[in-house]
Design a protein around this motif. Structure first.
Motif, PDB file in Angstrom:
ATOM      1  N   THR A 108       0.850  -1.193   0.000  1.00 28.03           N
ATOM      2  CA  THR A 108       0.000   0.000   0.000  1.00 28.03           C
ATOM      3  C   THR A 108       0.882   1.239   0.000  1.00 28.03           C
ATOM      4  O   THR A 108       2.022   1.202   0.465  1.00 28.03           O
ATOM      5  CB  THR A 108      -0.926   0.040   1.229  1.00 28.03           C
ATOM      6  OG1 THR A 108      -0.127   0.053   2.409  1.00 28.03           O
ATOM      7  CG2 THR A 108      -1.850  -1.164   1.259  1.00 28.03           C
ATOM      8  N   GLY A 126      -0.672   4.479   0.772  1.00 28.20           N
ATOM      9  CA  GLY A 126      -1.323   5.567   1.492  1.00 28.20           C
ATOM     10  C   GLY A 126      -2.748   5.220   1.859  1.00 28.20           C
ATOM     11  O   GLY A 126      -3.250   4.144   1.561  1.00 28.20           O
ATOM     12  N   LEU A 127      -3.382   6.157   2.516  1.00 29.27           N
ATOM     13  CA  LEU A 127      -4.784   6.057   2.890  1.00 29.27           C
ATOM     14  C   LEU A 127      -5.548   6.959   1.936  1.00 29.27           C
ATOM     15  O   LEU A 127      -5.397   8.189   1.985  1.00 29.27           O
ATOM     16  CB  LEU A 127      -4.972   6.508   4.343  1.00 29.27           C
ATOM     17  CG  LEU A 127      -6.381   6.500   4.903  1.00 29.27           C
ATOM     18  CD1 LEU A 127      -6.929   5.078   4.973  1.00 29.27           C
ATOM     19  CD2 LEU A 127      -6.390   7.132   6.286  1.00 29.27           C
ATOM     20  N   ASP A 128      -6.352   6.386   1.031  1.00 26.93           N
ATOM     21  CA  ASP A 128      -7.036   7.185   0.022  1.00 26.93           C
ATOM     22  C   ASP A 128      -8.137   8.061   0.615  1.00 26.93           C
ATOM     23  O   ASP A 128      -8.253   9.226   0.271  1.00 26.93           O
ATOM     24  CB  ASP A 128      -7.619   6.301  -1.074  1.00 26.93           C
ATOM     25  CG  ASP A 128      -6.550   5.811  -2.034  1.00 26.93           C
ATOM     26  OD1 ASP A 128      -5.422   6.343  -2.009  1.00 26.93           O
ATOM     27  OD2 ASP A 128      -6.848   4.896  -2.815  1.00 26.93           O
ATOM     28  N   PHE A 129      -8.971   7.485   1.457  1.00 25.35           N
ATOM     29  CA  PHE A 129     -10.018   8.266   2.105  1.00 25.35           C
ATOM     30  C   PHE A 129     -10.629   7.454   3.235  1.00 25.35           C
ATOM     31  O   PHE A 129     -10.386   6.258   3.352  1.00 25.35           O
ATOM     32  CB  PHE A 129     -11.105   8.715   1.103  1.00 25.35           C
ATOM     33  CG  PHE A 129     -11.990   7.613   0.602  1.00 25.35           C
ATOM     34  CD1 PHE A 129     -13.207   7.340   1.214  1.00 25.35           C
ATOM     35  CD2 PHE A 129     -11.624   6.853  -0.490  1.00 25.35           C
ATOM     36  CE1 PHE A 129     -14.026   6.330   0.747  1.00 25.35           C
ATOM     37  CE2 PHE A 129     -12.427   5.836  -0.971  1.00 25.35           C
ATOM     38  CZ  PHE A 129     -13.643   5.578  -0.342  1.00 25.35           C
ATOM     39  N   ILE A 130     -11.416   8.120   4.045  1.00 23.61           N
ATOM     40  CA  ILE A 130     -12.176   7.470   5.112  1.00 23.61           C
ATOM     41  C   ILE A 130     -13.649   7.618   4.766  1.00 23.61           C
ATOM     42  O   ILE A 130     -14.116   8.726   4.476  1.00 23.61           O
ATOM     43  CB  ILE A 130     -11.871   8.096   6.479  1.00 23.61           C
ATOM     44  CG1 ILE A 130     -10.405   7.869   6.832  1.00 23.61           C
ATOM     45  CG2 ILE A 130     -12.796   7.533   7.551  1.00 23.61           C
ATOM     46  CD1 ILE A 130      -9.942   8.612   8.061  1.00 23.61           C
ATOM     47  N   GLU A 149     -17.568  15.151  -0.048  1.00 23.37           N
ATOM     48  CA  GLU A 149     -16.242  14.902   0.498  1.00 23.37           C
ATOM     49  C   GLU A 149     -15.765  16.150   1.206  1.00 23.37           C
ATOM     50  O   GLU A 149     -16.110  17.270   0.823  1.00 23.37           O
ATOM     51  CB  GLU A 149     -15.255  14.505  -0.608  1.00 23.37           C
ATOM     52  CG  GLU A 149     -15.589  13.149  -1.198  1.00 23.37           C
ATOM     53  CD  GLU A 149     -14.615  12.706  -2.267  1.00 23.37           C
ATOM     54  OE1 GLU A 149     -13.634  13.422  -2.557  1.00 23.37           O
ATOM     55  OE2 GLU A 149     -14.847  11.629  -2.833  1.00 23.37           O
ATOM     56  N   TRP A 207     -12.261  17.542   3.978  1.00 24.70           N
ATOM     57  CA  TRP A 207     -10.880  17.254   4.345  1.00 24.70           C
ATOM     58  C   TRP A 207     -10.627  17.531   5.812  1.00 24.70           C
ATOM     59  O   TRP A 207     -11.064  18.542   6.353  1.00 24.70           O
ATOM     60  CB  TRP A 207      -9.935  18.094   3.490  1.00 24.70           C
ATOM     61  CG  TRP A 207      -9.997  17.678   2.053  1.00 24.70           C
ATOM     62  CD1 TRP A 207     -10.896  18.078   1.113  1.00 24.70           C
ATOM     63  CD2 TRP A 207      -9.141  16.740   1.407  1.00 24.70           C
ATOM     64  NE1 TRP A 207     -10.655  17.446  -0.088  1.00 24.70           N
ATOM     65  CE2 TRP A 207      -9.570  16.630   0.069  1.00 24.70           C
ATOM     66  CE3 TRP A 207      -8.046  15.989   1.823  1.00 24.70           C
ATOM     67  CZ2 TRP A 207      -8.958  15.795  -0.853  1.00 24.70           C
ATOM     68  CZ3 TRP A 207      -7.427  15.169   0.902  1.00 24.70           C
ATOM     69  CH2 TRP A 207      -7.883  15.070  -0.414  1.00 24.70           C
ATOM     70  N   THR A 227      -6.278  14.383   4.947  1.00 25.06           N
ATOM     71  CA  THR A 227      -7.075  13.166   4.781  1.00 25.06           C
ATOM     72  C   THR A 227      -8.461  13.502   4.260  1.00 25.06           C
ATOM     73  O   THR A 227      -9.176  14.320   4.845  1.00 25.06           O
ATOM     74  CB  THR A 227      -7.200  12.405   6.110  1.00 25.06           C
ATOM     75  OG1 THR A 227      -5.884  12.084   6.590  1.00 25.06           O
ATOM     76  CG2 THR A 227      -8.001  11.133   5.946  1.00 25.06           C
ATOM     77  N   CYS A 228      -8.854  12.859   3.187  1.00 25.36           N
ATOM     78  CA  CYS A 228     -10.176  13.045   2.604  1.00 25.36           C
ATOM     79  C   CYS A 228     -11.173  12.116   3.305  1.00 25.36           C
ATOM     80  O   CYS A 228     -10.877  10.941   3.571  1.00 25.36           O
ATOM     81  CB  CYS A 228     -10.140  12.706   1.117  1.00 25.36           C
ATOM     82  SG  CYS A 228     -11.737  12.925   0.297  1.00 25.36           S
ATOM     83  N   CYS A 229     -12.341  12.647   3.610  1.00 20.92           N
ATOM     84  CA  CYS A 229     -13.436  11.859   4.157  1.00 20.92           C
ATOM     85  C   CYS A 229     -14.595  11.950   3.176  1.00 20.92           C
ATOM     86  O   CYS A 229     -14.933  13.039   2.705  1.00 20.92           O
ATOM     87  CB  CYS A 229     -13.865  12.395   5.519  1.00 20.92           C
ATOM     88  SG  CYS A 229     -12.599  12.251   6.791  1.00 20.92           S
TER      89      CYS A 229
END
Length: 120
Positions: free
Chosen positions: A3, A5-9, A38, A40, A44-46
């Protein structure tokens, strides 16, 4: 698996418009200029989604708090309480950080957080 990264929550909701208003207007989080549902938190995008619209069953996220970093938990808590946000108990001091727990309109767990001890 690798992986990068963390793309979104994903934030589950029963009413995406209500959730957007809560996160953007009440909490003051930065909306995404390209996607209406969406927002931020720092980098980090939520993304707000309605499980019922895609054949899934809605359930609020519990015990996986979004820990919203603030400079002063007491001040941020007072500001949100003035907007009608109810907190779940007293502010907690772990000896490393302060935390104050609350929920969004769909019952998803959230937390105000401030680490005051240096990282070792």
């Amino acid at each position: 698996m690798t992986t990068f990264g963390l793309d979104f929550i994903a934030i589950p909701s029963q009413d995406a418009e209500r959730s957007r208003s809560f996160y953007v207007d009440t909490l003051g989080l930065r909306p995404d200029d390209r996607a209406r549902f969406e927002f931020w938190v720092g980098e980090t995008c939520c993304g707000i989604w309605e499980p019922d619209r895609v054949g899934r069953t809605f359930a609020p996220q519990r015990n996986g708090h979004l820990a919203l970093g603030v400079d002063d938990v007491a001040a941020a808590r007072a500001e949100l309480e003035a907007k009608g946000i109810a907190f779940l108990g007293d502010t907690f001091d772990t000896g490393v950080c302060h935390m104050a727990f609350f929920r969004d309109p769909d019952g998803n767990d959230l937390m105000l957080h401030h680490r005051y001890a240096p990282r070792t």
